[in-house]
Motif scaffolding. Structure first.
Motif, PDB file in Angstrom:
ATOM      1  N   ALA A  23     -22.015  32.632  21.563  1.00 44.01           N
ATOM      2  CA  ALA A  23     -20.651  32.162  21.326  1.00 44.01           C
ATOM      3  C   ALA A  23     -20.526  30.674  21.626  1.00 44.01           C
ATOM      4  O   ALA A  23     -19.880  29.936  20.893  1.00 44.01           O
ATOM      5  CB  ALA A  23     -19.664  32.957  22.173  1.00 44.01           C
ATOM      6  N   VAL A  24     -21.166  30.227  22.693  1.00 46.45           N
ATOM      7  CA  VAL A  24     -21.095  28.813  23.061  1.00 46.45           C
ATOM      8  C   VAL A  24     -21.777  27.951  22.006  1.00 46.45           C
ATOM      9  O   VAL A  24     -21.252  26.911  21.604  1.00 46.45           O
ATOM     10  CB  VAL A  24     -21.715  28.581  24.452  1.00 46.45           C
ATOM     11  CG1 VAL A  24     -21.838  27.102  24.751  1.00 46.45           C
ATOM     12  CG2 VAL A  24     -20.872  29.265  25.512  1.00 46.45           C
ATOM     13  N   VAL A  25     -22.933  28.378  21.531  1.00 44.01           N
ATOM     14  CA  VAL A  25     -23.643  27.622  20.502  1.00 44.01           C
ATOM     15  C   VAL A  25     -22.804  27.555  19.229  1.00 44.01           C
ATOM     16  O   VAL A  25     -22.699  26.506  18.597  1.00 44.01           O
ATOM     17  CB  VAL A  25     -25.032  28.234  20.229  1.00 44.01           C
ATOM     18  CG1 VAL A  25     -25.677  27.611  19.009  1.00 44.01           C
ATOM     19  CG2 VAL A  25     -25.927  28.061  21.450  1.00 44.01           C
ATOM     20  N   GLU A  26     -22.180  28.667  18.860  1.00 43.46           N
ATOM     21  CA  GLU A  26     -21.342  28.682  17.665  1.00 43.46           C
ATOM     22  C   GLU A  26     -20.155  27.731  17.784  1.00 43.46           C
ATOM     23  O   GLU A  26     -19.664  27.214  16.806  1.00 43.46           O
ATOM     24  CB  GLU A  26     -20.846  30.103  17.387  1.00 43.46           C
ATOM     25  CG  GLU A  26     -21.940  31.004  16.859  1.00 43.46           C
ATOM     26  CD  GLU A  26     -21.498  32.446  16.692  1.00 43.46           C
ATOM     27  OE1 GLU A  26     -20.332  32.775  17.019  1.00 43.46           O
ATOM     28  OE2 GLU A  26     -22.317  33.244  16.236  1.00 43.46           O
ATOM     29  N   TYR A  27     -19.699  27.480  19.015  1.00 42.07           N
ATOM     30  CA  TYR A  27     -18.577  26.579  19.216  1.00 42.07           C
ATOM     31  C   TYR A  27     -19.023  25.148  19.476  1.00 42.07           C
ATOM     32  O   TYR A  27     -18.236  24.306  19.856  1.00 42.07           O
ATOM     33  CB  TYR A  27     -17.662  27.084  20.339  1.00 42.07           C
ATOM     34  CG  TYR A  27     -16.931  28.330  19.933  1.00 42.07           C
ATOM     35  CD1 TYR A  27     -15.922  28.291  18.977  1.00 42.07           C
ATOM     36  CD2 TYR A  27     -17.274  29.552  20.482  1.00 42.07           C
ATOM     37  CE1 TYR A  27     -15.258  29.439  18.583  1.00 42.07           C
ATOM     38  CE2 TYR A  27     -16.610  30.710  20.091  1.00 42.07           C
ATOM     39  CZ  TYR A  27     -15.612  30.646  19.144  1.00 42.07           C
ATOM     40  OH  TYR A  27     -14.969  31.791  18.760  1.00 42.07           O
ATOM     41  N   GLY A  28     -20.314  24.864  19.299  1.00 35.79           N
ATOM     42  CA  GLY A  28     -20.768  23.492  19.271  1.00 35.79           C
ATOM     43  C   GLY A  28     -21.262  22.877  20.561  1.00 35.79           C
ATOM     44  O   GLY A  28     -21.191  21.661  20.705  1.00 35.79           O
ATOM     45  N   GLU A  30     -23.764  21.129  22.671  1.00 34.65           N
ATOM     46  CA  GLU A  30     -24.910  20.315  22.292  1.00 34.65           C
ATOM     47  C   GLU A  30     -26.149  20.689  23.106  1.00 34.65           C
ATOM     48  O   GLU A  30     -26.045  21.239  24.202  1.00 34.65           O
ATOM     49  CB  GLU A  30     -24.582  18.835  22.500  1.00 34.65           C
ATOM     50  CG  GLU A  30     -23.435  18.339  21.660  1.00 34.65           C
ATOM     51  CD  GLU A  30     -23.724  18.357  20.169  1.00 34.65           C
ATOM     52  OE1 GLU A  30     -24.884  18.115  19.776  1.00 34.65           O
ATOM     53  OE2 GLU A  30     -22.792  18.609  19.396  1.00 34.65           O
ATOM     54  N   GLN A  31     -27.301  20.341  22.583  1.00 33.29           N
ATOM     55  CA  GLN A  31     -28.559  20.664  23.238  1.00 33.29           C
ATOM     56  C   GLN A  31     -28.650  20.037  24.634  1.00 33.29           C
ATOM     57  O   GLN A  31     -29.106  20.689  25.567  1.00 33.29           O
ATOM     58  CB  GLN A  31     -29.727  20.202  22.374  1.00 33.29           C
ATOM     59  CG  GLN A  31     -31.063  20.704  22.869  1.00 33.29           C
ATOM     60  CD  GLN A  31     -32.179  20.377  21.908  1.00 33.29           C
ATOM     61  OE1 GLN A  31     -32.049  19.502  21.055  1.00 33.29           O
ATOM     62  NE2 GLN A  31     -33.277  21.082  22.030  1.00 33.29           N
ATOM     63  N   ASP A  32     -28.189  18.809  24.782  1.00 32.22           N
ATOM     64  CA  ASP A  32     -28.244  18.180  26.103  1.00 32.22           C
ATOM     65  C   ASP A  32     -27.306  18.860  27.086  1.00 32.22           C
ATOM     66  O   ASP A  32     -27.581  18.926  28.285  1.00 32.22           O
ATOM     67  CB  ASP A  32     -27.953  16.682  26.021  1.00 32.22           C
ATOM     68  CG  ASP A  32     -26.594  16.351  25.443  1.00 32.22           C
ATOM     69  OD1 ASP A  32     -26.043  17.171  24.671  1.00 32.22           O
ATOM     70  OD2 ASP A  32     -26.081  15.264  25.752  1.00 32.22           O
ATOM     71  N   GLU A  33     -26.201  19.418  26.586  1.00 31.04           N
ATOM     72  CA  GLU A  33     -25.291  20.154  27.452  1.00 31.04           C
ATOM     73  C   GLU A  33     -25.916  21.478  27.893  1.00 31.04           C
ATOM     74  O   GLU A  33     -25.757  21.902  29.036  1.00 31.04           O
ATOM     75  CB  GLU A  33     -23.962  20.405  26.738  1.00 31.04           C
ATOM     76  CG  GLU A  33     -23.180  19.124  26.493  1.00 31.04           C
ATOM     77  CD  GLU A  33     -21.999  19.321  25.577  1.00 31.04           C
ATOM     78  OE1 GLU A  33     -20.952  18.714  25.872  1.00 31.04           O
ATOM     79  OE2 GLU A  33     -22.103  20.067  24.586  1.00 31.04           O
ATOM     80  N   LEU A  34     -26.650  22.128  26.982  1.00 31.08           N
ATOM     81  CA  LEU A  34     -27.366  23.345  27.354  1.00 31.08           C
ATOM     82  C   LEU A  34     -28.446  23.050  28.386  1.00 31.08           C
ATOM     83  O   LEU A  34     -28.650  23.823  29.325  1.00 31.08           O
ATOM     84  CB  LEU A  34     -27.994  24.004  26.121  1.00 31.08           C
ATOM     85  CG  LEU A  34     -27.053  24.804  25.245  1.00 31.08           C
ATOM     86  CD1 LEU A  34     -27.757  25.245  23.972  1.00 31.08           C
ATOM     87  CD2 LEU A  34     -26.494  25.990  25.990  1.00 31.08           C
ATOM     88  N   LEU A  35     -29.134  21.939  28.229  1.00 29.19           N
ATOM     89  CA  LEU A  35     -30.150  21.539  29.198  1.00 29.19           C
ATOM     90  C   LEU A  35     -29.514  21.277  30.563  1.00 29.19           C
ATOM     91  O   LEU A  35     -30.038  21.708  31.596  1.00 29.19           O
ATOM     92  CB  LEU A  35     -30.895  20.301  28.715  1.00 29.19           C
ATOM     93  CG  LEU A  35     -31.996  19.779  29.625  1.00 29.19           C
ATOM     94  CD1 LEU A  35     -33.051  20.856  29.872  1.00 29.19           C
ATOM     95  CD2 LEU A  35     -32.633  18.544  29.026  1.00 29.19           C
ATOM     96  N   ALA A  36     -28.369  20.606  30.577  1.00 24.17           N
ATOM     97  CA  ALA A  36     -27.665  20.350  31.835  1.00 24.17           C
ATOM     98  C   ALA A  36     -27.245  21.667  32.487  1.00 24.17           C
ATOM     99  O   ALA A  36     -27.354  21.829  33.709  1.00 24.17           O
ATOM    100  CB  ALA A  36     -26.445  19.464  31.590  1.00 24.17           C
TER     101      ALA A  36
END
Length: 100
Positions: A23-28, A30-36
């Protein structure tokens, strides 16, 4: 991200919640936010392993509170408290990165 998410025998009936990674990925997000988020989750695991595991099961696997409670052998209230504390902790950690 989470190199190996060990979830023994996930219930086949679990349903996705709005807190899942998908759901989070579908709502945009970013890759750097996922890494954080992943890095903050690693720091949380060093402080409280169970809370980190609850986040992994809820966020990455999409399990519900009752499913997590059954899987971990704890009460629903314990999972709810862990989830609430972990979310607040992670938000605080992520905010440090955004402002620091």
């Amino acid at each position: 991200m989470r190199d190996q998410l060990c979830v023994p025998s996930l219930p086949q009936h679990y349903t996705e919640s709005p807190t899942t990674l998908k759901a989070v990925v579908e709502y945009g997000l970013e890759q750097d936010e996922l890494l954080a988020l992943d890095q903050a989750l690693e720091r949380l695991a060093a402080v409280d392993q169970r809370e980190a595991h609850v986040v992994e099961l809820r966020f990455f696997a999409g399990l519900t509170v009752p499913e997590i409670a059954d899987l971990l052998g704890v009460s629903r209230r314990t999972v709810e408290a862990d989830w609430a504390h972990a979310r607040a902790w992670l938000l605080r950690e992520l905010a440090k990165g955004w402002t620091g």
